[in-house]
Design an enzyme around this catalytic site. Sequence first.
Site, mmCIF file in Angstrom:
data_model
loop_
_atom_site.group_PDB
_atom_site.id
_atom_site.type_symbol
_atom_site.label_atom_id
_atom_site.label_comp_id
_atom_site.label_asym_id
_atom_site.label_seq_id
_atom_site.Cartn_x
_atom_site.Cartn_y
_atom_site.Cartn_z
ATOM 1 N N ILE A 71 -4.524 -4.807 -5.611
ATOM 2 C CA ILE A 71 -3.357 -4.605 -5.034
ATOM 3 C C ILE A 71 -1.921 -3.307 -5.822
ATOM 4 O O ILE A 71 -1.990 -4.097 -6.803
ATOM 5 C CB ILE A 71 -2.862 -5.447 -3.597
ATOM 6 N N CYS A 72 -2.339 -2.225 -4.934
ATOM 7 C CA CYS A 72 -0.957 -1.964 -6.300
ATOM 8 C C CYS A 72 -0.082 -1.463 -5.115
ATOM 9 O O CYS A 72 0.193 -2.006 -3.795
ATOM 10 C CB CYS A 72 -0.724 -1.042 -6.363
ATOM 11 N N GLN A 73 1.049 -0.278 -5.277
ATOM 12 C CA GLN A 73 1.622 0.427 -4.098
ATOM 13 C C GLN A 73 0.524 1.051 -3.176
ATOM 14 O O GLN A 73 1.563 0.972 -1.608
ATOM 15 C CB GLN A 73 2.951 1.148 -5.019
ATOM 16 N N THR A 99 -0.112 -1.561 -0.855
ATOM 17 C CA THR A 99 1.405 -2.747 -0.504
ATOM 18 C C THR A 99 1.559 -2.076 0.792
ATOM 19 O O THR A 99 2.220 -2.966 1.406
ATOM 20 C CB THR A 99 1.998 -3.148 -1.596
#
Length: 111
Positions: A71-73, A99
Amino acid sequence: MGLFGNLFKKKFETVSPARAKEMQLDGALLVDVRESHEYKSGHAAGAKHIPLGSVQNRLSDLPLEREILVICQSGARSAQAAAFLAGKGYKVTNVSGGTANWRRQGLSMSK
């Protein structure tokens, strides 16, 4: 083209944050590949922090026998990490919308 270029063409699945949370509860390891300041500002509960630029040097922190969720932004950096990890033989899944989407769906966050 990104940090890892086009060298890794292995496929990986992308799932919704809700599905990722279910997978996490079933034993998948959630890995947040954002930068430290982003991670510290709030991250998906239970996420291990390995910044994208460190992934290739921290493979020993990622168990090959366990599903890895990245997961990232927004989903772009985690897709790069997922492609890299898939190319290294990991069973890896990208979290759609990152996120930001995790938060929008009301899933648990930590600081």
